[in-house]
Scaffold this motif. Structure first.
Motif, PDB file in Angstrom:
ATOM      1  N   ASP A 327      11.260 -79.262  42.063  1.00  0.00           N
ATOM      2  CA  ASP A 327       9.926 -79.537  41.494  1.00  0.00           C
ATOM      3  C   ASP A 327       9.695 -78.674  40.247  1.00  0.00           C
ATOM      4  O   ASP A 327       9.132 -79.154  39.257  1.00  0.00           O
ATOM      5  N   LEU A 328      10.110 -77.421  40.292  1.00  0.00           N
ATOM      6  CA  LEU A 328       9.953 -76.548  39.122  1.00  0.00           C
ATOM      7  C   LEU A 328      10.873 -76.994  37.980  1.00  0.00           C
ATOM      8  O   LEU A 328      10.500 -76.942  36.801  1.00  0.00           O
ATOM      9  N   TYR A 329      12.054 -77.445  38.350  1.00  0.00           N
ATOM     10  CA  TYR A 329      12.980 -77.983  37.336  1.00  0.00           C
ATOM     11  C   TYR A 329      12.296 -79.158  36.602  1.00  0.00           C
ATOM     12  O   TYR A 329      12.321 -79.230  35.370  1.00  0.00           O
ATOM     13  N   ASP A 330      11.689 -80.069  37.385  1.00  0.00           N
ATOM     14  CA  ASP A 330      11.033 -81.232  36.762  1.00  0.00           C
ATOM     15  C   ASP A 330       9.938 -80.801  35.792  1.00  0.00           C
ATOM     16  O   ASP A 330       9.805 -81.350  34.705  1.00  0.00           O
ATOM     17  N   GLU A 331       9.149 -79.809  36.213  1.00  0.00           N
ATOM     18  CA  GLU A 331       8.013 -79.382  35.384  1.00  0.00           C
ATOM     19  C   GLU A 331       8.446 -78.566  34.171  1.00  0.00           C
ATOM     20  O   GLU A 331       7.900 -78.715  33.100  1.00  0.00           O
ATOM     21  N   TRP A 332       9.403 -77.672  34.383  1.00  0.00           N
ATOM     22  CA  TRP A 332       9.693 -76.670  33.354  1.00  0.00           C
ATOM     23  C   TRP A 332      11.030 -76.842  32.636  1.00  0.00           C
ATOM     24  O   TRP A 332      11.149 -76.506  31.463  1.00  0.00           O
ATOM     25  N   GLY A 337      15.922 -79.568  28.115  1.00  0.00           N
ATOM     26  CA  GLY A 337      17.305 -80.013  27.904  1.00  0.00           C
ATOM     27  C   GLY A 337      18.249 -79.754  29.076  1.00  0.00           C
ATOM     28  O   GLY A 337      19.463 -79.894  28.936  1.00  0.00           O
ATOM     29  N   TYR A 338      17.691 -79.364  30.230  1.00  0.00           N
ATOM     30  CA  TYR A 338      18.542 -79.196  31.420  1.00  0.00           C
ATOM     31  C   TYR A 338      18.718 -80.542  32.137  1.00  0.00           C
ATOM     32  O   TYR A 338      17.862 -81.428  32.023  1.00  0.00           O
ATOM     33  N   THR A 339      19.822 -80.662  32.884  1.00  0.00           N
ATOM     34  CA  THR A 339      19.996 -81.830  33.755  1.00  0.00           C
ATOM     35  C   THR A 339      20.146 -81.330  35.195  1.00  0.00           C
ATOM     36  O   THR A 339      20.609 -80.206  35.423  1.00  0.00           O
ATOM     37  N   LEU A 340      19.774 -82.176  36.143  1.00  0.00           N
ATOM     38  CA  LEU A 340      19.893 -81.804  37.561  1.00  0.00           C
ATOM     39  C   LEU A 340      21.225 -82.331  38.098  1.00  0.00           C
ATOM     40  O   LEU A 340      21.499 -83.529  37.982  1.00  0.00           O
ATOM     41  N   LEU A 341      22.023 -81.434  38.672  1.00  0.00           N
ATOM     42  CA  LEU A 341      23.357 -81.836  39.137  1.00  0.00           C
ATOM     43  C   LEU A 341      23.417 -81.954  40.659  1.00  0.00           C
ATOM     44  O   LEU A 341      24.486 -82.151  41.230  1.00  0.00           O
ATOM     45  N   SER A 354      22.124 -76.971  41.386  1.00  0.00           N
ATOM     46  CA  SER A 354      22.908 -76.697  40.196  1.00  0.00           C
ATOM     47  C   SER A 354      22.263 -77.457  39.048  1.00  0.00           C
ATOM     48  O   SER A 354      21.892 -78.618  39.208  1.00  0.00           O
ATOM     49  N   ILE A 355      22.094 -76.761  37.928  1.00  0.00           N
ATOM     50  CA  ILE A 355      21.521 -77.438  36.764  1.00  0.00           C
ATOM     51  C   ILE A 355      22.478 -77.285  35.585  1.00  0.00           C
ATOM     52  O   ILE A 355      23.162 -76.268  35.461  1.00  0.00           O
ATOM     53  N   GLY A 356      22.522 -78.308  34.774  1.00  0.00           N
ATOM     54  CA  GLY A 356      23.459 -78.287  33.647  1.00  0.00           C
ATOM     55  C   GLY A 356      22.736 -78.015  32.346  1.00  0.00           C
ATOM     56  O   GLY A 356      21.568 -78.387  32.173  1.00  0.00           O
ATOM     57  N   ALA A 382      27.512 -75.492  34.371  1.00  0.00           N
ATOM     58  CA  ALA A 382      26.558 -75.479  35.487  1.00  0.00           C
ATOM     59  C   ALA A 382      26.004 -74.076  35.755  1.00  0.00           C
ATOM     60  O   ALA A 382      26.733 -73.082  35.688  1.00  0.00           O
ATOM     61  N   ILE A 383      24.700 -74.044  36.048  1.00  0.00           N
ATOM     62  CA  ILE A 383      24.056 -72.803  36.509  1.00  0.00           C
ATOM     63  C   ILE A 383      23.675 -73.045  37.965  1.00  0.00           C
ATOM     64  O   ILE A 383      22.962 -74.008  38.260  1.00  0.00           O
TER      65      ILE A 383
END
Ligand SMILES: Nc1ccccc1C(=O)C[C@H](N)C(=O)O
Length: 424
Positions: A327-332, A337-341, A354-356, A382-383
């Motif tokens: 949810d935080l990834y979606d908002e912030w 420029g991040y992607t969800l892996l 993991s986010i790219g 990936a992070i």
């Protein structure tokens, strides 16, 4: 309340049945966001005492006489770990050696038990040690090594191997399939039961590497009919760097299988010291040699804590925590420029997401250097970010995510030239 309000995370902490466990770990810097418990877990306070007591009172005091009660500790700790984290009844797990050695042992045992079959299967996204060891075995024995190319998004989403995908590679020539329960990079979670059933219907073994799942999710090995598995104890298992690993061999196949390294601990009459190896009945037949008793004490402390907390409660915090991360990834982070892996379905992930990002390597170094956040970087871009349910609080994760947002927005990571560490 919105997920972007810090109060959201504080409220989750307030209602978290596992919150009291945080104080059972050594936390020297309360401002650090340690989101890498999936790589190396934190140190339990009780381990400091247990290891020190062992050294001075047992080793120092008992010397060799201590072996009379240390001798079967690999099995005792194995039973505890199996009950606490694997859904395994007693007599099927050993705490011993390293994940790599255990992997080698069980791969060869499975392959030998299927004479005439020439194919072994794994996937491109599997952890390097598994791929390298399996390639070495295939070369030595002249086997056909099939690597499912699940790094290609056309082949698999987020590296996930499903039974449906695997079926395309199955035949009566397959001796062994080996996969991770949770992919080390993307965090994809395999469906243990359907894959095990599929392989069994072709007469093949599945060897599960549960390193990234142990202590984070429920696996129910016995219930799902798992025959072979291995894993480490130093991630969500919090047992320490290089702590002994574990292996699981179901009661069903213990008689049939024989490991290649026939050490004296696996001999039926160990102290008879006879001319020939005769495999011990039960799980001890899979042990090589003297277990590290110091190491096992760390495993005991940590898995007693997991047993007490309940793996179901731990798994549900992992699911809620990773949901908050998404949810935080979606908002912030998506807007930056991040992607969800990792999958949005909680049943398809464990304790890490993991986010790219094209600058992932620099961002990971910068987070440690400028923001007091420890994530980890996995090549190529990936992070990984984890919630380790016992020591990590929700607000620690929330703060970490806000710092990732702020650091990315500030572009301060562009100052990073490279990393001086061999470890990422
Ligand atoms: N044993 C290690 C020693 C040094 C650095 C990392 C590890 C890891 O175990 C990494 C782990 N398999 C991971 O993917 O998080």
């Amino acid at each position: 309340m919105k997920v972007t309000d810090r109060a959201y995370a504080l409220e989750l902490d307030k209602n978290d049945p596992l919150a009291p466990y945080r104080s059972k770990f050594v936390i020297t810097d309360p401002n650090l966001c340690y989101l890498d418990g999936n790589s190396l877990g934190r140190l339990p306070h009780a381990t400091v005492k247990a290891v020190s007591d062992f050294v001075s009172h047992e080793w120092g005091n008992e010397v060799v006489t201590g072996w009379s009660h240390w001798i079967d500790e690999a099995q005792v700790a194995g039973d505890l770990l199996g009950r606490a984290a694997l859904g395994a009844a007693a007599g099927q797990v050993l705490v011993c050696d390293t994940t790599s050695v255990n992997f080698y042992q069980l791969c060869l045992a499975a392959i030998k038990a299927r004479p005439g079959r020439k194919t072994v299967i794994t996937d491109a996204a599997n952890f390097p040690t598994d791929r390298y060891i399996l390639a070495g075995i295939a070369e030595q024995l002249g086997l056909n090594l099939v690597i499912i190319d699940n790094e290609d998004p056309v082949v698999a989403e987020n590296e996930l191997i499903t039974a449906e995908l695997l079926e395309k590679y199955m035949s009566e020539d397959v001796a062994l399939v080996t996969l991770e329960v949770i992919q080390y990079r993307s965090g994809a979670r395999s469906d243990i039961e359907s894959i095990t059933d599929l392989a069994r219907s072709y007469g093949a073994f599945v060897l599960w590497d549960a390193s990234h799942a142990t202590g984070a999710i429920e696996m129910n090995f016995d219930e799902h009919g798992v025959d072979l598995a291995i894993g480490c104890t130093y991630k969500y298992g919090n047992s320490g760097p290089g702590s002994p690993a574990w292996l699981y061999v179901s009661k069903r196949v213990q008689k049939e299988l024989q490991v290649p390294i026939q050490g004296w601990f696996g001999n039926e009459d160990q102290f008879g010291m006879g001319p020939e190896f005769e495999k011990a009945k039960g799980i001890r037949g899979f042990q090589i040699a003297s277990p590290s008793i110091i190491g096992i004490r760390g495993v005991q402390i940590a898995f007693e804590m997991i047993a007490e907390a309940g793996i179901d409660v731990i798994a549900s915090k992992a699911a809620i925590g990773t949901q908050m991360m998404i949810d935080l990834y979606d908002e912030w982070l998506a807007p930056l420029g991040y992607t969800l892996l990792t999958s949005r379905n909680p049943k398809e992930r464990g304790g890490h997401i993991s986010i790219g990002h094209p600058d992932a390597a620099k961002i990971c170094v910068a987070l440690r250097k400028f923001a007091n956040v420890i994530p980890d970087f996995r090549t190529p871009s990936a992070i990984r970010l984890a919630i380790s349910p016992l020591p990590t609080s929700y607000v620690e994760v929330w703060d970490g995510f806000r710092r990732i947002r702020d650091l990315t927005e500030s572009r301060q990571y562009q100052e990073i030239e490279g990393s001086d560490s061999r470890v990422t």
